[in-house]
Design a protein around this motif. Structure first.
Motif, PDB file in Angstrom:
ATOM      1  N   LEU A 109       0.832  -1.207   0.000  1.00 30.06           N
ATOM      2  CA  LEU A 109       0.000   0.000   0.000  1.00 30.06           C
ATOM      3  C   LEU A 109       0.863   1.253   0.000  1.00 30.06           C
ATOM      4  O   LEU A 109       0.612   2.196  -0.771  1.00 30.06           O
ATOM      5  CB  LEU A 109      -0.919  -0.012   1.223  1.00 30.06           C
ATOM      6  CG  LEU A 109      -1.751   1.254   1.455  1.00 30.06           C
ATOM      7  CD1 LEU A 109      -2.743   1.467   0.317  1.00 30.06           C
ATOM      8  CD2 LEU A 109      -2.499   1.170   2.791  1.00 30.06           C
ATOM      9  N   TRP A 110       1.897   1.258   0.816  1.00 25.68           N
ATOM     10  CA  TRP A 110       2.775   2.425   0.921  1.00 25.68           C
ATOM     11  C   TRP A 110       3.457   2.699  -0.413  1.00 25.68           C
ATOM     12  O   TRP A 110       3.489   3.849  -0.879  1.00 25.68           O
ATOM     13  CB  TRP A 110       3.809   2.190   2.017  1.00 25.68           C
ATOM     14  CG  TRP A 110       4.681   3.376   2.269  1.00 25.68           C
ATOM     15  CD1 TRP A 110       4.407   4.464   3.037  1.00 25.68           C
ATOM     16  CD2 TRP A 110       5.999   3.605   1.726  1.00 25.68           C
ATOM     17  NE1 TRP A 110       5.455   5.354   3.019  1.00 25.68           N
ATOM     18  CE2 TRP A 110       6.443   4.851   2.224  1.00 25.68           C
ATOM     19  CE3 TRP A 110       6.821   2.875   0.884  1.00 25.68           C
ATOM     20  CZ2 TRP A 110       7.690   5.374   1.896  1.00 25.68           C
ATOM     21  CZ3 TRP A 110       8.064   3.395   0.551  1.00 25.68           C
ATOM     22  CH2 TRP A 110       8.487   4.632   1.055  1.00 25.68           C
ATOM     23  N   PHE A 142      -7.850  -5.204  -0.950  1.00 21.19           N
ATOM     24  CA  PHE A 142      -6.690  -4.334  -1.093  1.00 21.19           C
ATOM     25  C   PHE A 142      -6.981  -3.190  -2.071  1.00 21.19           C
ATOM     26  O   PHE A 142      -6.666  -2.031  -1.784  1.00 21.19           O
ATOM     27  CB  PHE A 142      -5.492  -5.150  -1.577  1.00 21.19           C
ATOM     28  CG  PHE A 142      -4.249  -4.329  -1.800  1.00 21.19           C
ATOM     29  CD1 PHE A 142      -3.519  -3.844  -0.738  1.00 21.19           C
ATOM     30  CD2 PHE A 142      -3.819  -4.028  -3.088  1.00 21.19           C
ATOM     31  CE1 PHE A 142      -2.378  -3.081  -0.939  1.00 21.19           C
ATOM     32  CE2 PHE A 142      -2.690  -3.273  -3.308  1.00 21.19           C
ATOM     33  CZ  PHE A 142      -1.960  -2.794  -2.224  1.00 21.19           C
ATOM     34  N   ALA A 143      -7.594  -3.501  -3.220  1.00 21.58           N
ATOM     35  CA  ALA A 143      -7.879  -2.472  -4.216  1.00 21.58           C
ATOM     36  C   ALA A 143      -8.846  -1.429  -3.661  1.00 21.58           C
ATOM     37  O   ALA A 143      -8.669  -0.212  -3.881  1.00 21.58           O
ATOM     38  CB  ALA A 143      -8.466  -3.117  -5.470  1.00 21.58           C
ATOM     39  N   VAL A 144      -9.863  -1.867  -2.942  1.00 20.21           N
ATOM     40  CA  VAL A 144     -10.826  -0.927  -2.352  1.00 20.21           C
ATOM     41  C   VAL A 144     -10.145  -0.064  -1.296  1.00 20.21           C
ATOM     42  O   VAL A 144     -10.395   1.146  -1.214  1.00 20.21           O
ATOM     43  CB  VAL A 144     -12.018  -1.698  -1.754  1.00 20.21           C
ATOM     44  CG1 VAL A 144     -12.908  -0.766  -0.931  1.00 20.21           C
ATOM     45  CG2 VAL A 144     -12.838  -2.347  -2.859  1.00 20.21           C
ATOM     46  N   HIS A 148      -9.848   4.069  -1.275  1.00 20.28           N
ATOM     47  CA  HIS A 148     -10.222   4.980  -0.191  1.00 20.28           C
ATOM     48  C   HIS A 148      -9.030   5.814   0.270  1.00 20.28           C
ATOM     49  O   HIS A 148      -9.188   6.998   0.608  1.00 20.28           O
ATOM     50  CB  HIS A 148     -10.801   4.193   0.980  1.00 20.28           C
ATOM     51  CG  HIS A 148     -12.212   3.743   0.768  1.00 20.28           C
ATOM     52  ND1 HIS A 148     -13.298   4.604   0.886  1.00 20.28           N
ATOM     53  CD2 HIS A 148     -12.727   2.538   0.423  1.00 20.28           C
ATOM     54  CE1 HIS A 148     -14.418   3.932   0.648  1.00 20.28           C
ATOM     55  NE2 HIS A 148     -14.102   2.692   0.350  1.00 20.28           N
ATOM     56  N   ALA A 149      -7.852   5.215   0.276  1.00 20.25           N
ATOM     57  CA  ALA A 149      -6.663   5.943   0.711  1.00 20.25           C
ATOM     58  C   ALA A 149      -6.296   7.069  -0.251  1.00 20.25           C
ATOM     59  O   ALA A 149      -5.735   8.088   0.160  1.00 20.25           O
ATOM     60  CB  ALA A 149      -5.489   4.976   0.866  1.00 20.25           C
ATOM     61  N   LYS A 152      -8.837  11.373  -2.125  1.00 26.52           N
ATOM     62  CA  LYS A 152      -8.667  12.827  -2.122  1.00 26.52           C
ATOM     63  C   LYS A 152      -7.850  13.305  -3.316  1.00 26.52           C
ATOM     64  O   LYS A 152      -7.956  14.469  -3.715  1.00 26.52           O
ATOM     65  CB  LYS A 152      -8.009  13.277  -0.822  1.00 26.52           C
ATOM     66  CG  LYS A 152      -8.899  13.126   0.400  1.00 26.52           C
ATOM     67  CD  LYS A 152      -8.222  13.687   1.639  1.00 26.52           C
ATOM     68  CE  LYS A 152      -9.128  13.553   2.853  1.00 26.52           C
ATOM     69  NZ  LYS A 152      -8.503  14.098   4.077  1.00 26.52           N
ATOM     70  N   LEU A 153      -7.025  12.413  -3.880  1.00 29.64           N
ATOM     71  CA  LEU A 153      -6.221  12.780  -5.042  1.00 29.64           C
ATOM     72  C   LEU A 153      -7.016  12.693  -6.340  1.00 29.64           C
ATOM     73  O   LEU A 153      -6.547  13.144  -7.380  1.00 29.64           O
ATOM     74  CB  LEU A 153      -4.985  11.876  -5.141  1.00 29.64           C
ATOM     75  CG  LEU A 153      -4.010  11.907  -3.962  1.00 29.64           C
ATOM     76  CD1 LEU A 153      -2.840  10.961  -4.227  1.00 29.64           C
ATOM     77  CD2 LEU A 153      -3.509  13.315  -3.706  1.00 29.64           C
ATOM     78  N   PHE A 154      -8.215  12.097  -6.267  1.00 32.10           N
ATOM     79  CA  PHE A 154      -9.034  11.914  -7.468  1.00 32.10           C
ATOM     80  C   PHE A 154     -10.458  12.402  -7.192  1.00 32.10           C
ATOM     81  O   PHE A 154     -11.404  11.611  -7.046  1.00 32.10           O
ATOM     82  CB  PHE A 154      -9.022  10.438  -7.882  1.00 32.10           C
ATOM     83  CG  PHE A 154      -7.638   9.930  -8.206  1.00 32.10           C
ATOM     84  CD1 PHE A 154      -7.094  10.126  -9.463  1.00 32.10           C
ATOM     85  CD2 PHE A 154      -6.877   9.306  -7.234  1.00 32.10           C
ATOM     86  CE1 PHE A 154      -5.815   9.688  -9.758  1.00 32.10           C
ATOM     87  CE2 PHE A 154      -5.589   8.859  -7.511  1.00 32.10           C
ATOM     88  CZ  PHE A 154      -5.053   9.052  -8.779  1.00 32.10           C
ATOM     89  N   PRO A 155     -10.608  13.730  -7.108  1.00 30.44           N
ATOM     90  CA  PRO A 155     -11.887  14.313  -6.691  1.00 30.44           C
ATOM     91  C   PRO A 155     -12.994  14.207  -7.730  1.00 30.44           C
ATOM     92  O   PRO A 155     -14.155  14.432  -7.404  1.00 30.44           O
ATOM     93  CB  PRO A 155     -11.530  15.787  -6.440  1.00 30.44           C
ATOM     94  CG  PRO A 155     -10.368  16.050  -7.359  1.00 30.44           C
ATOM     95  CD  PRO A 155      -9.579  14.765  -7.366  1.00 30.44           C
TER      96      PRO A 155
END
Length: 262
Positions: A109-110, A142-144, A148-149, A152-155
């Motif tokens: 994820l990181w 994992f994809a979901v 969610h993480a 905010k980068l894809f408004p």
């Protein structure tokens, strides 16, 4: 606005009551808190009037939000970003519920989050990220969670499509059908979605419309349970600013993808 006007009228009435109360003879002593109000009539009722005026402004805001389009505008201001709708409806936030306790795949994820952030900061195109692995290893979860993480980068939208590539008892979703669902979700009028008897032509036309809808936008698309690269190739946005996450049980080959095995 009617509620706000009533509240403002109440404030004005309160001020007038204060004037009347101030005129009460001093020989008449009110008990408890009322006595303090009697002694400080001007101050107490002025403060009450100010409070009522403030409440009226709050009520006005809520009244505007309840008006047609008001709540939509408020939702679009989430996280400080004003998102223009792609059509007659707002782009749906259709990601499934995030896992309440996500503990595995922290390192993956990181790395994925850092890669996406770096690509955006440098203005580069985002590759397709394919998450593959055996059944029941947590690919979709994992994809979901990544969606969610990074939302905010894809408004401009976060969309989820189950392609049913390996769902028992169900046929894989055809690209043309998936495109129709995506176009409808993003507010495309039904009469603008191409129909016809030639499946290839219909898919191509819908794919072109889909790419035009996302041109220049930042949206996130999760394509879950893909059977093959050909099943979702037509769904890929043309805009390099959009992120696509694909899950599959198979190792899918494409010229522009990052494979993450789980």
């Amino acid at each position: 606005m009617v509620v706000a006007m009533l509240a403002r009228g109440g404030a004005a009435t309160t001020m007038r009551i204060g004037l009347v109360t101030n005129a009460v003879p001093n020989q008449v002593r009110w008990p408890g808190l009322l006595g303090w109000i009697q002694e400080h009539a001007w101050l107490s009722f002025c403060l009450l009037g100010v409070v009522l005026i403030g409440l009226s402004e709050i009520l006005a805001v809520f009244a505007d939000m309840r008006a047609p389009g008001g709540l939509v505008d408020a939702l679009l201001r989430e996280n400080g970003d004003v998102v223009a709708p792609l059509g007659s409806a707002v782009v749906l936030r259709s990601l499934p519920r995030d896992a309440s306790a996500f503990t595995d795949r922290r390192e993956e994820l990181w790395h994925l989050v850092i890669a996406v952030r770096t690509a955006q900061e440098q203005g580069g195109s985002l590759p397709v990220h394919v998450i593959d692995g055996m059944p029941a290893v947590g690919k979709t979860t994992f994809a979901v969670h990544v969606g969610h993480a990074l939302k905010k980068l894809f408004p401009d939208g976060q969309l989820f499509v189950n392609l049913n590539g390996h769902t028992a008892g169900r046929s894989p979703v055809q690209a043309s059908d998936a495109l129709a669902s995506l176009l409808t979700a993003t507010g495309t009028p039904t009469q603008e979605i191409w129909v016809g008897d030639v499946a290839g032509a219909v898919t191509e036309a819908r794919a072109g419309l889909w790419r035009s809808r996302l041109a220049g936008r930042k949206a996130l698309l999760v394509l879950d349970n893909a059977a093959s690269y050909g099943q979702f190739e037509a769904l890929l946005p043309g805009s390099g600013g959009c992120l696509v996450l694909v899950t599959s049980r198979r190792r899918l080959a494409a010229h522009d993808e990052v494979v993450l095995a789980v």
